[in-house]
Enzyme design. Structure first.
Site, PDB file in Angstrom:
ATOM      1  N   ASP A 436       0.822  -1.208   0.000  1.00 41.68           N
ATOM      2  CA  ASP A 436       0.000   0.000   0.000  1.00 41.68           C
ATOM      3  C   ASP A 436       0.861   1.265   0.000  1.00 41.68           C
ATOM      4  O   ASP A 436       2.077   1.215   0.255  1.00 41.68           O
ATOM      5  CB  ASP A 436      -0.922  -0.021   1.233  1.00 41.68           C
ATOM      6  CG  ASP A 436      -2.316   0.490   0.906  1.00 41.68           C
ATOM      7  OD1 ASP A 436      -2.422   1.400   0.073  1.00 41.68           O
ATOM      8  OD2 ASP A 436      -3.285  -0.009   1.519  1.00 41.68           O
ATOM      9  N   ASP A 493     -10.913   1.755  -3.500  1.00 43.45           N
ATOM     10  CA  ASP A 493     -11.431   1.322  -2.199  1.00 43.45           C
ATOM     11  C   ASP A 493     -12.953   1.253  -2.226  1.00 43.45           C
ATOM     12  O   ASP A 493     -13.570   0.930  -1.222  1.00 43.45           O
ATOM     13  CB  ASP A 493     -11.000   2.308  -1.105  1.00 43.45           C
ATOM     14  CG  ASP A 493      -9.594   2.006  -0.596  1.00 43.45           C
ATOM     15  OD1 ASP A 493      -9.038   0.965  -0.981  1.00 43.45           O
ATOM     16  OD2 ASP A 493      -9.065   2.814   0.190  1.00 43.45           O
TER      17      ASP A 493
HETATM   18  C1  GLA Z   1      -5.915   1.526   2.107  1.00 44.22           C
HETATM   19  C2  GLA Z   1      -6.291   0.412   1.160  1.00 44.22           C
HETATM   20  C3  GLA Z   1      -7.352  -0.461   1.783  1.00 44.22           C
HETATM   21  C4  GLA Z   1      -6.825  -1.016   3.078  1.00 44.22           C
HETATM   22  C5  GLA Z   1      -6.382   0.107   3.992  1.00 44.22           C
HETATM   23  C6  GLA Z   1      -5.695  -0.419   5.233  1.00 44.22           C
HETATM   24  O1  GLA Z   1      -6.958   2.423   2.275  1.00 44.22           O
HETATM   25  O2  GLA Z   1      -6.707   0.935  -0.063  1.00 44.22           O
HETATM   26  O3  GLA Z   1      -7.705  -1.506   0.906  1.00 44.22           O
HETATM   27  O4  GLA Z   1      -5.764  -1.895   2.826  1.00 44.22           O
HETATM   28  O5  GLA Z   1      -5.487   0.986   3.345  1.00 44.22           O
HETATM   29  O6  GLA Z   1      -5.344   0.586   6.091  1.00 44.22           O
END
Ligand code: GLA
Length: 691
Positions: A436, A493
């Site tokens: 990430d 997301d």
């Molecule tokens: C980001 C990612 C999510 C998740 C969160 C975890 O927002 O896009 O899918 O993994 O971080 O904190």
């Protein structure tokens, strides 16, 4: 005058050079092999008149003020002390091999090299390199400046935001320069590095278009300009000022160029093929894409073995093949305010480490993946307390999601991260990292991106079987630079299928299904609050690399049955679907988003028609298919007639059994889907019949 041409399947790039720098004299559909390039070059020379210089400066690969160029320059450079430099460069020599060309120009202590390469996937890559006999400051370097047709009415840019990625925006051409730049230190949701240049009349399925994609994750700049004389140019490169220190060598990332004479779908087909077959380096190309389960929206930071083991058992029973433990597993991480940087397992939540969970996951026949965000650090972390100087940017900077970013340009930072990740990969059988990148950076800095690339490359070399997913708050880092070292993107997301359908449909212009993650989310979407049926949620996700991301304990029996059915369907079809070309259909109804997935051989296809909203007209409009052989006959079968609402009287032929029609009829008359409620995705399978 010297001439060259580079041919890739679907396009030709022709160039000429005399005294000045080389310039593109043709970028478009394939030219006949017999084309006389001298005549082609001569035909590009315009008349002169008043109100202009007595010489029309050429639009070269790098237009420069010292060559009379009064439009946007392709290079902005200064001495190390900041004194601006206006180099005079002249073409020096060319080196060419099969499908590639290096054009070297020199002057004022600078060597400017343009690297061009045709690839069997149909794309041509272009990049620029500057070498100097003394350290210089480089503010801007275009990978190339390319001419664009003057008859185009608009360009299509890609913009977006968190939860709403990959919006296509048509921007009309007009006199002057259009600047689009991602200055957030990542390719970003806001201005991802893609642009399309359709000729008038170009639709998804017909017409001519050109397209560019800058293969770089650190933020790009695009300049599209119409000059007073009418000519048009486009340039792409790193965001301006990305090279922060004086140096003697600079090289841009690859600018990926595609041309289509079969509408935007020709661009989509080329970019999809290129990402899948050239850019990505699969650890094991023959291994089918596994069905994912990701626990983020099920438990967030609230980890405990009993709950996650229960969810894992349910995931496996539904057909999942890879279990991904998301954020919340490492030391002290109970929310998003702390602990990034401390990559050791939290013993409060996991007293025996991750072993019991992983053993359970593996006993269920699933592999195990782990979430990490290596480039980041929370000020509230052991790592930051030990090395506050490792953070990039000023110490009083505004944080993003409560975090700072590590200075990836520093060797000791990369070594530390390599060691921390290696410890995890050595201790646990992890076959997947969800990598990430959740904040906008405080500065634009090419060294940051190069450092991140170097770390991932080192890990890939040391652990070649581990696949990596590129996530950046969803689709904040989706580009061919990161995809050269990862294997999947977390596109958004937003799991709401209505939003996701649109996002993944627009992203299909650039991304193949096999790298595009899509998960079945909760009944009530966590990011929009919309409540939508499992049949729709599951089928939308099944159009890409499929997975689930929800609390599976909340499924009703009916929902679990549908989810298991769609999962089984996806597994039965993934061998061809994950290699199929996604072709966007020109839907006459804005409420219906429709696409076709056409197999490599053209012998089978899937039509997906997503009814996202209510239609204005009473009955579904005919949906024209594309990419078929007009003379062949195809059998079509609606797979989910049971999703028709009570208001449907089931008179549409497809609702009552297979339909056999010629490619001509399917492409010119189209098919009629049944009446649908919003939040329905029709899936129609098609097979070519033997002649
Ligand atoms: C980001 C990612 C999510 C998740 C969160 C975890 O927002 O896009 O899918 O993994 O971080 O904190």
């Amino acid at each position: 005058m010297t001439h060259w041409r580079i041919d890739a399947p679907g396009q030709t790039l022709a160039l000429a050079a005399g005294d000045g720098l080389p310039r593109v004299i043709w970028w478009g559909a394939p030219l006949p092999p017999t084309e006389d390039l001298a005549a082609l070059e001569a035909a590009t020379r315009s008349d002169l008149t008043g109100g202009m210089l007595d010489r029309l400066p050429d639009l070269t690969l790098c237009p420069l003020p010292a060559a009379d160029w009064q439009g946007q320059p392709g290079l902005e450079v200064a001495e190390a002390d900041g004194t601006p430099l206006h180099p005079r460069l002249a073409f020096a020599r060319a080196e060419s091999g099969p499908g590639n060309l290096r054009l070297v120009s020199q002057g004022d202590g600078l060597t400017l090299t343009h690297h061009l390469q045709a690839h069997p996937t149909g794309i041509i890559t272009l990049s620029a390199e500057v070498q100097a006999n003394r350290p210089l400051r480089l503010r801007w370097l275009a990978a190339a400046a390319l001419p664009l047709p003057q008859q185009d009415a608009e360009m299509i840019e890609v913009s977006g935001r968190w939860l709403a990625e990959f919006h296509l925006t048509a921007t009309p051409w007009s006199p002057g320069a259009r600047l689009r730049e991602s200055r957030t230190g990542r390719s970003g949701q806001e201005h991802p590095p893609y642009a399309l240049f359709p000729e008038p009349g170009c639709t998804n399925t017909q017409g001519t278009a050109r397209a560019l994609h800058f293969a770089w994750s650190g933020g790009h700049r695009m300049l599209a300009e119409e000059l007073p004389d009418g000519r048009r140019q486009v340039q792409m490169g790193h965001a301006a000022g990305a090279w922060t220190a004086p140096a003697t060598r600079f090289r841009t990332a690859d600018l990926i160029a595609a041309v289509s004479t079969t509408g935007l779908n020709g661009i989509a087909a080329t970019f999809q093929r290129d990402i899948r077959d050239r850019v990505i380096r699969w650890p094991d190309p023959a291994r089918p894409r596994p069905v994912h389960y990701n626990c983020w929206e099920a438990v967030y930071f609230d980890h405990d073995l009993a709950t996650l083991a229960d969810i894992a058992s349910r995931a496996a029973a539904l057909g999942a093949e890879r279990f991904v433990l998301d954020d919340g597993w490492f030391k002290g991480r109970d929310n998003d305010t702390s602990s990034l940087g401390d990559w050791t397992v939290d013993r409060r939540k996991w007293p025996d480490g991750l072993h019991p969970l992983i053993a359970h996951v593996r006993s269920l026949g699933m592999t195990f993946g782990l979430w990490v965000e290596p480039e980041m650090v929370n000020p509230d972390s052991d790592l930051y307390r030990a090395h506050p100087d490792w953070a990039l940017g000023p110490s009083d900077q505004t944080t993003g999601r409560n975090q700072m970013v590590l200075d990836m340009g520093r060797t000791e930072v990369r070594d530390h991260l390599f060691a921390a990740l290696s410890e995890l990969l050595n201790e646990y059988p992890i076959d997947y990292l969800k990598w990430d990148h959740n904040r906008l950076l405080p500065v634009v800095d090419a060294a940051q991106t190069e450092g991140a690339y170097a770390l991932i490359d080192r890990l890939r070399a040391a652990y070649p079987a581990v696949e990596i997913e590129s996530c950046a708050s969803g689709g904040g880092r989706v580009d061919a630079g990161i995809l050269a070292r990862t294997h999947r993107v977390w596109l958004s997301d937003c799991l709401d299928p209505t939003e996701r359908l649109r996002i993944q449909h627009d992203a299909a212009l650039f991304l193949p299904a096999c790298v595009t993650g899509s998960h079945v989310g909760a009944r009530k979407a966590h990011t929009t609050g919309r409540d939508q049926p499992i049949s729709y949620r599951a089928r939308v996700a099944a159009l890409r690399h499929f997975g689930f991301e929800m609390d599976l304990r909340a499924l009703t029996e009916d929902e679990a049955r549908t989810l298991a059915e769609v999962t089984a369907w996806w597994k039965a079809n993934r061998a061809w679907l994950m290699r199929a070309t996604i072709l966007r259909l020109d839907s006459a109804d804005p409420a219906l988003t429709a696409e076709m997935h056409l197999s490599d051989s053209g012998d089978r296809f899937l039509v997906a028609g997503g009814q996202a909203a209510t239609s204005r007209q009473i009955l579904p409009r005919p949906l024209r298919l594309t990419g078929l052989d007009p003379a062949a006959r195809y059998r079509l079968r609606l797979t989910n007639a049971q999703d028709a609402p009570p208001q449907s009287r089931r008179r549409a032929a497809l609702a009552n059994g297979p339909l056999i029609l010629s490619g001509r009829a399917l492409m010119d008359q189209g098919i009629l889907l049944p009446v649908a409620w919003p939040a329905t995705l029709w899936l129609v399978e098609g097979d070519r019949l033997p002649t």
